[in-house]
Each structure stands twice: as C-alpha cells, then as structure tokens.
Motif scaffolding. Structure first.
Motif, PDB file in Angstrom:
ATOM      1  N   LEU A   1       0.817  -1.220   0.000  1.00  0.00           N
ATOM      2  CA  LEU A   1       0.000   0.000   0.000  1.00  0.00           C
ATOM      3  C   LEU A   1       0.846   1.264   0.000  1.00  0.00           C
ATOM      4  O   LEU A   1       0.308   2.378  -0.011  1.00  0.00           O
ATOM      5  CB  LEU A   1      -0.933   0.004   1.214  1.00  0.00           C
ATOM      6  N   GLY A   2       2.164   1.097   0.051  1.00  0.00           N
ATOM      7  CA  GLY A   2       3.036   2.249  -0.062  1.00  0.00           C
ATOM      8  C   GLY A   2       3.653   2.736   1.232  1.00  0.00           C
ATOM      9  O   GLY A   2       4.357   3.755   1.234  1.00  0.00           O
ATOM     10  N   TYR A   3       3.433   2.044   2.335  1.00  0.00           N
ATOM     11  CA  TYR A   3       4.025   2.460   3.604  1.00  0.00           C
ATOM     12  C   TYR A   3       5.503   2.038   3.648  1.00  0.00           C
ATOM     13  O   TYR A   3       5.862   0.937   3.216  1.00  0.00           O
ATOM     14  CB  TYR A   3       3.286   1.833   4.789  1.00  0.00           C
ATOM     15  N   GLY A   4       6.340   2.919   4.212  1.00  0.00           N
ATOM     16  CA  GLY A   4       7.741   2.599   4.385  1.00  0.00           C
ATOM     17  C   GLY A   4       7.964   1.810   5.656  1.00  0.00           C
ATOM     18  O   GLY A   4       7.098   1.710   6.525  1.00  0.00           O
ATOM     19  N   ALA A   5       9.173   1.243   5.794  1.00  0.00           N
ATOM     20  CA  ALA A   5       9.481   0.410   6.949  1.00  0.00           C
ATOM     21  C   ALA A   5       9.352   1.177   8.254  1.00  0.00           C
ATOM     22  O   ALA A   5       8.840   0.657   9.255  1.00  0.00           O
ATOM     23  CB  ALA A   5      10.887  -0.160   6.803  1.00  0.00           C
ATOM     24  N   ALA A   6       9.806   2.443   8.264  1.00  0.00           N
ATOM     25  CA  ALA A   6       9.724   3.242   9.493  1.00  0.00           C
ATOM     26  C   ALA A   6       8.272   3.514   9.877  1.00  0.00           C
ATOM     27  O   ALA A   6       7.909   3.463  11.060  1.00  0.00           O
ATOM     28  CB  ALA A   6      10.485   4.556   9.318  1.00  0.00           C
ATOM     29  N   GLU A   7       7.453   3.794   8.872  1.00  0.00           N
ATOM     30  CA  GLU A   7       6.036   4.049   9.153  1.00  0.00           C
ATOM     31  C   GLU A   7       5.362   2.799   9.718  1.00  0.00           C
ATOM     32  O   GLU A   7       4.562   2.878  10.660  1.00  0.00           O
ATOM     33  CB  GLU A   7       5.319   4.492   7.865  1.00  0.00           C
ATOM     34  N   ILE A   8       5.693   1.653   9.150  1.00  0.00           N
ATOM     35  CA  ILE A   8       5.094   0.406   9.630  1.00  0.00           C
ATOM     36  C   ILE A   8       5.534   0.122  11.055  1.00  0.00           C
ATOM     37  O   ILE A   8       4.723  -0.274  11.905  1.00  0.00           O
ATOM     38  CB  ILE A   8       5.471  -0.752   8.691  1.00  0.00           C
ATOM     39  N   ASP A   9       6.836   0.351  11.343  1.00  0.00           N
ATOM     40  CA  ASP A   9       7.321   0.148  12.711  1.00  0.00           C
ATOM     41  C   ASP A   9       6.551   1.022  13.691  1.00  0.00           C
ATOM     42  O   ASP A   9       6.210   0.586  14.800  1.00  0.00           O
ATOM     43  CB  ASP A   9       8.817   0.471  12.792  1.00  0.00           C
ATOM     44  N   ARG A  10       6.273   2.275  13.301  1.00  0.00           N
ATOM     45  CA  ARG A  10       5.555   3.184  14.183  1.00  0.00           C
ATOM     46  C   ARG A  10       4.110   2.723  14.404  1.00  0.00           C
ATOM     47  O   ARG A  10       3.594   2.761  15.523  1.00  0.00           O
ATOM     48  CB  ARG A  10       5.567   4.603  13.609  1.00  0.00           C
ATOM     49  N   LEU A  11       3.455   2.267  13.337  1.00  0.00           N
ATOM     50  CA  LEU A  11       2.081   1.778  13.462  1.00  0.00           C
ATOM     51  C   LEU A  11       2.008   0.566  14.386  1.00  0.00           C
ATOM     52  O   LEU A  11       1.086   0.429  15.190  1.00  0.00           O
ATOM     53  CB  LEU A  11       1.511   1.425  12.080  1.00  0.00           C
TER      54      LEU A  11
END
Length: 256
Positions: A235-245
């Motif tokens: 869906l376009g999320y980066g690794a850092a964004e996923i870690d934060r979620l």
C-alpha cells in the motif's frame, strides 16, 4: 432472523439459524457476481460503477420462492420441517444399524421400481397410491410403512439396494466425515492446508473448475498479523512508518 430464513429452517415456533453461514457466503458471491458484471459492462461503456451487496437483502432473496408462493396462492409457506412435501417419499429414514439415510421416490416410474425392489406388490396395486399426488396425500399412512421396510436393512445394504434400483438416496453425513469422502477425494475437491499451528489437514476447494482444473491453494491460513508488513508495504508504507504503526498498536504484526 429478520429475513425469514430462520423461520423457514426451524420447526414451527422454533426459528433456527441455518446450519452453515449461507447468508455470508451468498452475500460474498453476489458481490463477486456484481463486480464481474460491472467489469463486463465497463468494457462496453468505458464507465465504472460502485457495487453493493447487502446481507439482509441477500437473505430476503433466499426466501423469495416462499414469498412467490404466498403471492400466487395466498397460502403461507410452512417451515421446512413441517411443510407439505411435493413428493410422496422424500425423507430421512432410520436403518437397522441406527444410521440415517435419505431416500426419494419422486416419480410414478420410481414408485414401481421401489415396490418391485422392496417386494411390495400390494402397495403398487393400491389404487390410492398410484400417483405421486395420491402418495403425497397419503404420507401419514405411507411413511411409517416405508420406514418399517427400510428398518430391515443396515445403512450399507440400503445404499447398495437403492443404487442398484436407481432410486435417489444419500447417507446423512456429518462435516467431520467429509475429510475422506470418496467423491471429494476422487474429484480433487479437497485441498491440503497447513494451519497456523503447523497442523496438516484438508478443506473443500472452491466448487468449480476452470479450463478443466480446480483452483488450488494460494496461501495457507495465516497466523495473526503474519502478512501485515507485506500488505502495508504494497500500500506504499515505508518500513519506518510500519514500525511506528506496530509500536503504537494501530496494527498487529506477527513478524519483527
């Protein structure tokens, strides 16, 4: 319960949920049918459209035949366990070994075959049982007689006799007895599945073939959160964004 299906499934005064998630499955099927129809229409019109499939409307559609009966005859349909059968013999019977077998005798030709195979010439000679409509009217008298005859046979014996005679029949099978069902095994309709705990089993495939083959297993049943990171990446999320979620508890992930 609101759509009439529970009323038609249970005996009078005891509405019952259907024995499988028919409403959810059919709702999904109508959504797929609508999406496929919309894609075909888009090829002609170059225009897309929104598709909706609602569970309540789907459930009402499933009992549409009973609504039509009332509209045409003015007679309300009785719940399935209590309704008048369209055939004289179309019921479940208990065999000698305390098993259950469904048997149908739905035509006058089958009635003659049945009487011959089960050695009941007096029944065939009975003018009150000559036609299917007459046998429907005589079900209260007829079914105990038929049940007494079938009770002389074990389940396997009755199945063999019905098969040889050409009568519709079916053993009453439980879901847990389908894992080695001969027809499902032979037709390739059981697919190997590995559960999240690592157990090996089989489950029914989609009930259709395309170009002579069944659709197989694309993915095994996932563990909770197993594919979260891969899906979010698509869906376009980066690794850092996923870690934060994941850290914030917005989503769960089964892998680090």
């Amino acid at each position: 319960m609101m759509g009439g299906l529970a009323y038609m499934t249970g005996p009078p005064g005891r509405p019952l949920r259907a024995g499988a998630s028919v409403n959810d499955v059919m709702g999904g099927m109508f959504a797929v049918i609508g999406a496929l129809a919309a894609l075909l229409q888009r090829q002609q019109t170059k225009r897309g459209q929104e598709i909706k499939s609602a569970l309540f409307e789907n459930c009402a559609f499933l009992v549409g035949q009973h609504m039509a009966q009332y509209a045409l005859s003015g007679v309300a349909a009785q719940p399935m366990p209590n309704r008048l059968s369209a055939w004289g013999i179309y019921d479940v019977f208990v065999t000698k070994d305390e098993q259950q077998m469904f048997v149908g005798v739905v035509t006058d030709t089958q009635w003659q075959m049945f009487c011959t195979a089960f050695e009941q010439p007096d029944w065939f000679a009975d003018t009150d049982l000559r036609t299917n409509n007459q046998r429907v009217a005589a079900r209260d008298r007829l079914l105990p007689m038929v049940g007494a005859v079938f009770a002389r046979y074990a389940k396997a014996e009755l199945a063999e006799k019905c098969e040889r005679t050409g009568l519709p029949y079916a053993p009453i099978t439980k879901p847990e007895e389908l894992f080695d069902d001969p027809h499902l095994v032979q037709s390739g309709a059981l697919l190997p599945i590995t559960t999240p705990a690592g157990a090996k089993t089989v489950l029914p495939a989609l009930p259709l073939e395309m170009d002579g083959r069944r659709l197989g297993v694309r993915l095994d049943v996932p563990a909770f959160g197993e594919h979260t990171r891969a899906l979010l990446s698509e869906l376009g999320y980066g690794a850092a964004e996923i870690d934060r979620l994941v850290a914030d508890g917005v989503v769960a992930s089964g892998t680090p």
